[in-house]
Design a protein around this motif. Structure first.
Motif, PDB file in Angstrom:
ATOM      1  N   ALA A 141      36.340  32.528  53.650  1.00 52.62           N
ATOM      2  CA  ALA A 141      37.022  31.649  52.691  1.00 52.62           C
ATOM      3  C   ALA A 141      36.672  30.214  53.042  1.00 52.62           C
ATOM      4  O   ALA A 141      36.434  29.891  54.215  1.00 52.62           O
ATOM      5  N   TYR A 142      36.646  29.385  52.023  1.00 53.67           N
ATOM      6  CA  TYR A 142      36.398  27.956  52.183  1.00 53.67           C
ATOM      7  C   TYR A 142      35.189  27.680  53.091  1.00 53.67           C
ATOM      8  O   TYR A 142      35.262  26.897  54.044  1.00 53.67           O
ATOM      9  N   TYR A 175      27.623  38.626  52.382  1.00 52.14           N
ATOM     10  CA  TYR A 175      28.830  38.297  51.619  1.00 52.14           C
ATOM     11  C   TYR A 175      29.690  39.555  51.444  1.00 52.14           C
ATOM     12  O   TYR A 175      29.283  40.499  50.767  1.00 52.14           O
ATOM     13  N   ARG A 176      30.832  39.572  52.096  1.00 51.87           N
ATOM     14  CA  ARG A 176      31.794  40.698  52.040  1.00 51.87           C
ATOM     15  C   ARG A 176      31.134  42.050  52.316  1.00 51.87           C
ATOM     16  O   ARG A 176      31.532  43.076  51.765  1.00 51.87           O
ATOM     17  N   ARG A 212      44.993  26.975  49.172  1.00 53.69           N
ATOM     18  CA  ARG A 212      45.335  28.367  48.913  1.00 53.69           C
ATOM     19  C   ARG A 212      46.676  28.488  48.172  1.00 53.69           C
ATOM     20  O   ARG A 212      46.792  29.214  47.195  1.00 53.69           O
ATOM     21  N   GLN A 216      46.525  30.521  44.691  1.00 55.60           N
ATOM     22  CA  GLN A 216      46.659  31.972  44.872  1.00 55.60           C
ATOM     23  C   GLN A 216      48.123  32.414  44.899  1.00 55.60           C
ATOM     24  O   GLN A 216      48.986  31.668  45.367  1.00 55.60           O
ATOM     25  N   CYS A 225      41.465  39.061  46.467  1.00 51.32           N
ATOM     26  CA  CYS A 225      40.600  39.223  45.294  1.00 51.32           C
ATOM     27  C   CYS A 225      40.238  40.698  45.121  1.00 51.32           C
ATOM     28  O   CYS A 225      39.906  41.380  46.078  1.00 51.32           O
ATOM     29  N   PHE A 227      37.831  41.829  42.881  1.00 52.29           N
ATOM     30  CA  PHE A 227      36.383  41.973  42.691  1.00 52.29           C
ATOM     31  C   PHE A 227      35.629  40.987  43.567  1.00 52.29           C
ATOM     32  O   PHE A 227      36.116  39.886  43.847  1.00 52.29           O
ATOM     33  N   ASN A 229      32.678  38.260  43.880  1.00 47.56           N
ATOM     34  CA  ASN A 229      32.053  37.369  42.914  1.00 47.56           C
ATOM     35  C   ASN A 229      30.618  37.835  42.685  1.00 47.56           C
ATOM     36  O   ASN A 229      29.918  38.161  43.639  1.00 47.56           O
ATOM     37  N   SER A 234      31.777  33.522  39.139  1.00 46.87           N
ATOM     38  CA  SER A 234      33.140  33.649  39.652  1.00 46.87           C
ATOM     39  C   SER A 234      33.888  34.686  38.813  1.00 46.87           C
ATOM     40  O   SER A 234      34.078  34.492  37.602  1.00 46.87           O
ATOM     41  N   ARG A 237      37.094  33.225  37.302  1.00 49.84           N
ATOM     42  CA  ARG A 237      36.935  32.356  36.135  1.00 49.84           C
ATOM     43  C   ARG A 237      36.674  33.186  34.873  1.00 49.84           C
ATOM     44  O   ARG A 237      37.252  32.929  33.820  1.00 49.84           O
ATOM     45  N   ASP A 240      39.820  34.910  33.715  1.00 48.60           N
ATOM     46  CA  ASP A 240      40.700  33.880  33.159  1.00 48.60           C
ATOM     47  C   ASP A 240      40.239  33.502  31.748  1.00 48.60           C
ATOM     48  O   ASP A 240      41.042  33.478  30.793  1.00 48.60           O
ATOM     49  N   LYS A 245      44.967  36.780  32.161  1.00 49.61           N
ATOM     50  CA  LYS A 245      46.064  36.515  33.105  1.00 49.61           C
ATOM     51  C   LYS A 245      47.352  37.094  32.518  1.00 49.61           C
ATOM     52  O   LYS A 245      47.617  36.903  31.322  1.00 49.61           O
ATOM     53  N   HIS A 258      45.980  33.332  39.760  1.00 48.96           N
ATOM     54  CA  HIS A 258      44.546  33.481  40.041  1.00 48.96           C
ATOM     55  C   HIS A 258      44.105  34.811  39.448  1.00 48.96           C
ATOM     56  O   HIS A 258      44.591  35.865  39.847  1.00 48.96           O
ATOM     57  N   ALA A 259      43.158  34.744  38.500  1.00 48.40           N
ATOM     58  CA  ALA A 259      42.842  35.937  37.702  1.00 48.40           C
ATOM     59  C   ALA A 259      42.103  37.031  38.474  1.00 48.40           C
ATOM     60  O   ALA A 259      41.990  38.153  37.988  1.00 48.40           O
ATOM     61  N   GLU A 295      35.957  44.463  45.357  1.00 48.32           N
ATOM     62  CA  GLU A 295      36.013  44.006  46.745  1.00 48.32           C
ATOM     63  C   GLU A 295      37.029  44.876  47.490  1.00 48.32           C
ATOM     64  O   GLU A 295      36.843  45.242  48.628  1.00 48.32           O
TER      65      GLU A 295
HETATM   66  N1  EPU Z   1      39.069  29.982  38.485  1.00 45.15           N
HETATM   67  C1  EPU Z   1      39.596  29.961  37.220  1.00 45.15           C
HETATM   68  N2  EPU Z   1      40.688  30.739  36.960  1.00 45.15           N
HETATM   69  C2  EPU Z   1      41.243  31.554  37.894  1.00 45.15           C
HETATM   70  C3  EPU Z   1      40.699  31.572  39.193  1.00 45.15           C
HETATM   71  C4  EPU Z   1      39.612  30.772  39.459  1.00 45.15           C
HETATM   72  O1  EPU Z   1      39.107  29.267  36.345  1.00 45.15           O
HETATM   73  O2  EPU Z   1      42.215  32.235  37.563  1.00 45.15           O
HETATM   74  C5  EPU Z   1      37.931  29.113  38.800  1.00 45.15           C
HETATM   75  C6  EPU Z   1      38.345  27.994  39.748  1.00 45.15           C
HETATM   76  O3  EPU Z   1      38.874  26.898  39.072  1.00 45.15           O
HETATM   77  C7  EPU Z   1      37.039  27.696  40.458  1.00 45.15           C
HETATM   78  C8  EPU Z   1      36.309  29.043  40.466  1.00 45.15           C
HETATM   79  O4  EPU Z   1      36.930  29.831  39.463  1.00 45.15           O
HETATM   80  O5  EPU Z   1      36.288  26.782  39.710  1.00 45.15           O
HETATM   81  C9  EPU Z   1      36.376  29.728  41.820  1.00 45.15           C
HETATM   82  O6  EPU Z   1      37.757  29.957  42.155  1.00 45.15           O
HETATM   83  P1  EPU Z   1      38.322  29.857  43.660  1.00 45.15           P
HETATM   84  O7  EPU Z   1      37.951  28.536  44.257  1.00 45.15           O
HETATM   85  O8  EPU Z   1      39.744  30.238  43.631  1.00 45.15           O
HETATM   86  O9  EPU Z   1      37.485  30.869  44.460  1.00 45.15           O
HETATM   87  P2  EPU Z   1      37.121  32.377  44.176  1.00 45.15           P
HETATM   88  O10 EPU Z   1      35.623  32.426  44.095  1.00 45.15           O
HETATM   89  O11 EPU Z   1      37.890  32.956  43.058  1.00 45.15           O
HETATM   90  C10 EPU Z   1      36.780  32.955  46.691  1.00 45.15           C
HETATM   91  C11 EPU Z   1      37.084  34.181  47.492  1.00 45.15           C
HETATM   92  C12 EPU Z   1      38.516  34.123  48.008  1.00 45.15           C
HETATM   93  C13 EPU Z   1      38.708  32.856  48.829  1.00 45.15           C
HETATM   94  C14 EPU Z   1      38.376  31.646  47.941  1.00 45.15           C
HETATM   95  C15 EPU Z   1      38.420  30.347  48.714  1.00 45.15           C
HETATM   96  C16 EPU Z   1      35.836  36.073  46.623  1.00 45.15           C
HETATM   97  C17 EPU Z   1      35.857  37.263  45.729  1.00 45.15           C
HETATM   98  N3  EPU Z   1      36.945  35.351  46.659  1.00 45.15           N
HETATM   99  O12 EPU Z   1      37.607  33.049  45.531  1.00 45.15           O
HETATM  100  O13 EPU Z   1      38.693  35.231  48.858  1.00 45.15           O
HETATM  101  O14 EPU Z   1      40.036  32.770  49.288  1.00 45.15           O
HETATM  102  O15 EPU Z   1      37.033  31.786  47.423  1.00 45.15           O
HETATM  103  O16 EPU Z   1      37.311  30.245  49.550  1.00 45.15           O
HETATM  104  O17 EPU Z   1      34.826  35.805  47.274  1.00 45.15           O
HETATM  105  C18 EPU Z   1      39.315  37.522  48.934  1.00 45.15           C
HETATM  106  O18 EPU Z   1      38.179  37.734  49.365  1.00 45.15           O
HETATM  107  O19 EPU Z   1      40.147  38.447  48.801  1.00 45.15           O
HETATM  108  C19 EPU Z   1      39.665  36.172  48.570  1.00 45.15           C
HETATM  109  C20 EPU Z   1      40.818  35.877  48.027  1.00 45.15           C
END
Ligand code: EPU
Length: 301
Positions: A141-142, A175-176, A212, A216, A225, A227, A229, A234, A237, A240, A245, A258-259, A295
């Motif tokens: 993450a991050y 990645y995962r 977070r 989240q 999550c 699925f 990415n 994403s 995204r 969403d 949602k 968070h979708a 995932e």
């Molecule tokens: N977004 C939306 N709507 C949503 C969710 C996200 O538009 O409902 C957009 C956000 O605005 C952003 C983009 O999608 O522009 C990415 O979203 P986010 O930063 O939340 O990251 P993510 O790719 O959805 C990944 C990991 C998370 C981790 C975060 C932070 C995966 C599948 N998920 O989420 O890990 O916490 O980055 O680094 O790789 C997990 O693995 O279970 C998990 C939660």
């Protein structure tokens, strides 16, 4: 599944604690999962003997770690679950090396190391689960992933029936995804971490926690999550944008925060969650032409 009296007696001799008919919904962050007998393995050294015994007696089994990234079927399960004890798992630091038992809590490990001025893993602070689960999935993450810091992993290798130590260089962390075999059991890890003052680490931890919390659904039952990415995209995204949602199947719901988090709002069954996953995957496939992969790990009976 219930263990018979004869194997139960032999397991007791090996120092294993048997807990009968445990509802796994209490052991998973989704709050979903049927019931089965649970074995608590107190000593790593006895694992090869325990596994031999289970093989001799034809007792199907699976290892359950922190239960935060797994979806388990409903009802009476046709296998038993094995657990490493989570109370007082070993953690120690020597120079820039941290030696941590796989059963330790991931966040607990990050703060333990931080207090000893070892950083790098700040991004992992809010990832729920055990160190073993994080290793197996290469949790991240991050911008941080645990694999970057792994120097050695001690594991039980089902293919040889032995305890083995792998060098970090011999393990692939993607990645995962990792090169561990599905039936490898993580036992202990040696990490090499950069020196950083505790105060600096704490400041970075706070930033990650805030991000977070803002994005989240942390106080709801989920497996993080659902699925992975897709490359360059994403999943959250896309779901969403599809307006999904809040979409529900029974008590399984796409989080309205968070979708890519699917939450159990009350008493969702595994069947509800699976249907929701399939429906959403299909909607993404039809609209975006992208096949998103789970995932979360589904334990099919
Ligand atoms: N977004 C939306 N709507 C949503 C969710 C996200 O538009 O409902 C957009 C956000 O605005 C952003 C983009 O999608 O522009 C990415 O979203 P986010 O930063 O939340 O990251 P993510 O790719 O959805 C990944 C990991 C998370 C981790 C975060 C932070 C995966 C599948 N998920 O989420 O890990 O916490 O980055 O680094 O790789 C997990 O693995 O279970 C998990 C939660």
């Amino acid at each position: 599944m219930r263990i018979g009296d004869k194997p139960a007696a032999r397991l007791k001799e090996l120092g294993v604690e048997l807990r009968p008919s445990v509802p796994l919904s209490e052991k998973t962050s989704l709050g979903i999962g049927g019931s089965t007998d649970q074995l608590l393995l107190r000593k790593f050294e006895t694992i090869p003997d325990v596994m031999r015994l289970l093989a001799d007696e034809n007792i199907p089994h699976r290892f359950l770690g922190g239960g935060t990234n797994v979806l388990i079927a409903d009802g009476e399960l046709p296998y038993i679950v094995l657990h490493l004890p989570t109370s007082q798992p070993g953690m120690r630091v020597e120079g820039n090396a941290a030696y941590v038992d796989a059963a330790a809590d991931l966040g607990g490990m990050v703060t333990f190391c931080a207090k000893r001025d070892l950083g790098g893993m700040e991004g992992l602070i809010g990832v729920p689960g055990s160190v073993g689960g994080a290793l197996r999935m290469n949790a991240g993450a991050y911008g941080t992933q645990i694999g970057s810091y792994v120097r050695e992993v001690e594991l039980y290798r089902a293919s040889t029936g032995n305890l083995e130590t792998l060098r970090g260089d011999d393990i692939r962390f993607d990645y995962r995804h990792t090169s561990f075999a599905p039936d490898d059991v993580m036992l202990r890890v040696k990490l090499e971490l950069p020196s950083k003052p505790f105060k600096e680490i704490l400041a970075l931890i706070k930033v990650c926690n805030e991000k977070r919390r803002a994005s989240q659904p942390l106080n709801q039952k989920s497996a993080g999550c659902i699925f992975k990415n897709p490359p360059g995209g994403s999943a959250g995204r896309m779901i969403d944008e599809l307006g999904l949602k809040g979409h529900r199947v029974g008590d399984a719901m796409v989080s309205d925060r968070h979708a890519n988090f699917f939450v159990n709002v009350a008493n969702a069954s595994c069947a509800d969650m699976l249907r929701l996953i399939d429906e959403v995957r299909e909607r993404v496939r039809v609209t975006y032409g992208v096949e998103i992969e789970n995932e979360v790990i589904f334990w099919k009976n």
